[in-house]
Design an enzyme around this catalytic site. Structure first.
Site, short mmCIF file in Angstrom:
data_model
loop_
_atom_site.label_atom_id
_atom_site.label_comp_id
_atom_site.label_asym_id
_atom_site.label_seq_id
_atom_site.Cartn_x
_atom_site.Cartn_y
_atom_site.Cartn_z
N VAL A 92 55.80 101.16 60.70
CA VAL A 92 55.03 101.56 61.87
C VAL A 92 55.78 102.62 62.67
O VAL A 92 57.01 102.69 62.64
CB VAL A 92 54.72 100.36 62.79
CG1 VAL A 92 53.91 99.32 62.02
CG2 VAL A 92 55.99 99.73 63.33
N HIS A 98 66.28 109.66 68.12
CA HIS A 98 65.81 108.26 68.20
C HIS A 98 66.36 107.58 69.45
O HIS A 98 67.07 106.57 69.39
CB HIS A 98 66.20 107.49 66.94
CG HIS A 98 65.63 108.05 65.67
ND1 HIS A 98 64.28 108.00 65.38
CD2 HIS A 98 66.23 108.70 64.63
CE1 HIS A 98 64.07 108.58 64.21
NE2 HIS A 98 65.23 109.01 63.74
N VAL A 133 68.76 99.17 57.15
CA VAL A 133 69.64 100.32 57.16
C VAL A 133 69.00 101.45 57.95
O VAL A 133 67.86 101.84 57.70
CB VAL A 133 69.96 100.79 55.72
CG1 VAL A 133 70.77 102.08 55.74
CG2 VAL A 133 70.72 99.70 54.98
N ALA A 147 61.39 101.08 60.29
CA ALA A 147 61.25 101.49 61.70
C ALA A 147 62.50 101.19 62.51
O ALA A 147 62.48 101.33 63.74
CB ALA A 147 60.04 100.78 62.32
N ILE A 148 63.59 100.82 61.86
CA ILE A 148 64.78 100.38 62.59
C ILE A 148 65.37 101.50 63.45
O ILE A 148 65.99 101.23 64.49
CB ILE A 148 65.85 99.82 61.60
CG1 ILE A 148 66.96 99.09 62.36
CG2 ILE A 148 66.38 100.92 60.70
CD1 ILE A 148 66.48 97.86 63.09
N ASP A 149 65.19 102.77 63.07
CA ASP A 149 65.67 103.87 63.91
C ASP A 149 65.04 103.84 65.30
O ASP A 149 65.62 104.35 66.26
CB ASP A 149 65.35 105.23 63.26
CG ASP A 149 66.44 105.69 62.31
OD1 ASP A 149 67.59 105.26 62.50
OD2 ASP A 149 66.15 106.46 61.39
N TYR A 205 68.06 114.63 64.61
CA TYR A 205 67.37 113.38 64.92
C TYR A 205 68.10 112.70 66.06
O TYR A 205 69.34 112.66 66.10
CB TYR A 205 67.36 112.44 63.70
CG TYR A 205 66.42 112.86 62.60
CD1 TYR A 205 65.04 112.88 62.81
CD2 TYR A 205 66.91 113.25 61.36
CE1 TYR A 205 64.17 113.27 61.80
CE2 TYR A 205 66.05 113.63 60.34
CZ TYR A 205 64.68 113.65 60.56
OH TYR A 205 63.83 114.04 59.56
N ARG A 246 74.29 113.36 54.27
CA ARG A 246 73.48 114.57 54.44
C ARG A 246 74.23 115.60 55.27
O ARG A 246 75.27 115.31 55.86
CB ARG A 246 72.15 114.21 55.12
CG ARG A 246 71.20 113.42 54.24
CD ARG A 246 69.98 112.93 54.99
NE ARG A 246 70.31 111.85 55.92
CZ ARG A 246 69.43 111.23 56.71
NH1 ARG A 246 68.17 111.62 56.71
NH2 ARG A 246 69.80 110.26 57.50
N GLU A 282 62.42 114.18 65.39
CA GLU A 282 61.35 113.20 65.20
C GLU A 282 60.19 113.35 66.18
O GLU A 282 59.15 112.71 65.99
CB GLU A 282 61.90 111.77 65.27
CG GLU A 282 62.31 111.29 66.65
CD GLU A 282 63.75 111.63 67.00
OE1 GLU A 282 64.24 111.11 68.02
OE2 GLU A 282 64.38 112.42 66.26
N MET A 322 68.47 105.35 55.83
CA MET A 322 68.16 105.16 54.42
C MET A 322 68.25 106.44 53.60
O MET A 322 68.86 106.45 52.52
CB MET A 322 66.77 104.51 54.27
CG MET A 322 66.71 103.07 54.74
SD MET A 322 65.04 102.37 54.65
CE MET A 322 64.79 102.35 52.87
N SER A 367 44.71 95.94 61.03
CA SER A 367 45.85 95.25 61.63
C SER A 367 45.45 94.35 62.79
O SER A 367 45.00 94.82 63.84
CB SER A 367 46.88 96.28 62.12
OG SER A 367 48.02 95.62 62.66
N SER A 427 60.60 110.58 56.13
CA SER A 427 59.70 109.44 55.99
C SER A 427 59.26 109.28 54.54
O SER A 427 59.13 108.15 54.04
CB SER A 427 58.48 109.61 56.90
OG SER A 427 58.84 109.62 58.26
#
Length: 371
Positions: A239, A96, A298, A268-270, A94, A15, A118, A301, A220, A134
């Site tokens: 999440v 994170h 990843v 949600a790995i970021d 971004y 990107r 974010e 993504m 949940s 997202s």
């Protein structure tokens, strides 16, 4: 203001912070834009396209960082980049930061003003700069799950959509926000059996109406997650707690209940990941196995589909970026959404969720910015 656009250097990140169309918007408002050579190659935009839009071309990233008043990127700055940031410079990208103490230290040491896509908010409290990625990541998560489920890739060999006479795959989506909704939409479209788990009853009602009974919804709880994960072929972790580290909702113990060679996709790995055994992976080596369960984690993504992602991201970031270019720090002072996006300013962490996640002191943005 002089706007700098370096080429993204994270592994398989294609990107770009500004497309030629966005450059044209900045230039038309009197700003100078400097773009690192080759920055747009991932979206098939060569240097000539940027020159035609009004940008000048820099030979390397160091020139971009040295000349820019504001640096616009996509992914968080890497170690070689954050050392080039300086006090008085705005970084718009971004970040994170919650699961990334080293980057946070680097930004603090630089003295720059770091605004994170974010955590920028809209008037209704939504996250307009996170939403487009997202949407992309949610849709890609089902493609990723389908690939990982192939037996040749270590998966169980289940086709999510099934075929007539054979049961379709079961997909469990944990989190009913933007990522989860788009993941469910893709999975339903393939013909999979889909369950969405969320902690908001009103949101579950919305999802039930949206999908008109084509998905199951569950509130949940640990019991609900445990029972649904046990029967799933693919679990999508979707999440989000804005700015903060993601909660670990699927524990290692739960892996023992799952079907052999089923798949976990941690979108949600970021933010650190929502599965206990998750750790970031790359597009070149996207999966790993724990206790017979395939993990896909990843961290960028949407970088796999840069044409779609870059244009979608630019559509969202452009108004905020132009405001920063036009007004500088006054844009943050006068705009509650940008103020929410301020994470670090002149060595001070200004986002409470980030500070709590990392055990750092926090100062509110208004105080940090001063009059």
């Amino acid at each position: 203001m002089r706007i700098g656009v370096p080429k993204e250097i994270k592994t398989h990140e294609y990107r770009v912070g500004l497309t030629p169309a966005s450059v044209r918007e900045y230039v038309s408002r009197g700003h100078d834009v400097i773009v690192e050579t080759g920055a747009g190659s991932g979206i098939v935009a060569d240097d000539a396209a940027y020159i035609q839009a009004g940008a000048s071309i820099a030979a390397d990233a160091s020139e971009v960082f040295a000349k820019a008043d504001m640096v616009i990127k996509v992914k968080e700055p890497q170690p070689s980049e954050w050392v080039m940031l300086r006090e008085g410079q705005i970084l718009f990208t971004y970040l994170h930061l919650a699961p990334d103490p080293e980057q946070t230290k680097g930004l603090i040491a630089s003295g720059c003003t770091a605004v994170a896509y974010e955590t920028v908010t809209d008037r209704d409290g939504s996250l307009p700069l996170l939403a487009p990625m997202s949407e992309v990541a949610g849709r890609l998560s089902i493609e990723a799950a389908g690939q990982a489920l192939r037996r040749s890739n270590g998966g169980s060999g289940v086709l999510l959509g099934g075929v007539p006479g054979v049961q379709a795959g079961r997909v469990v989506v944990i989190g009913g926000g933007v990522v989860g909704t788009h993941a469910a939409r893709m999975a339903v479209g393939l013909g999979a059996e889909v369950t969405i788990i969320d902690r908001s009853i009103p949101r579950l009602r919305q999802l039930d109406d949206m999908f008109q009974g084509r998905v199951r919804t569950r509130f949940s709880t640990t019991d609900a997650i445990e029972s649904e994960v046990a029967g799933a072929d693919a679990v999508i972790g979707a999440v989000l707690i804005a700015g903060a580290s993601a909660p670990k909702l699927v524990t290692r113990k739960m892996l023992g209940l799952m079907k052999p060679h089923s798949v976990l996709v941690d979108v949600a790995i970021d933010q650190g990941g929502c599965f206990e055994m998750s750790h970031p992976t790359t597009h070149s080596d996207p999966t790993f196995e724990v206790d017979g369960i395939i993990h896909y984690c990843v961290a960028n993504m949407p970088g796999a589909v840069p044409q779609t992602s870059s244009h979608a991201l630019n559509n969202a970031t452009l108004p905020f970026g132009l405001s920063l270019a036009n007004k500088g720090l006054d844009a943050i002072r006068s705009n509650a959404g940008l103020l929410a996006g301020l994470n670090v300013h002149r060595g001070i962490v200004t986002n409470e969720a980030v500070a709590q996640s990392l055990g750092l002191e926090c100062q509110d943005g208004v105080t940090a910015l001063g009059a």
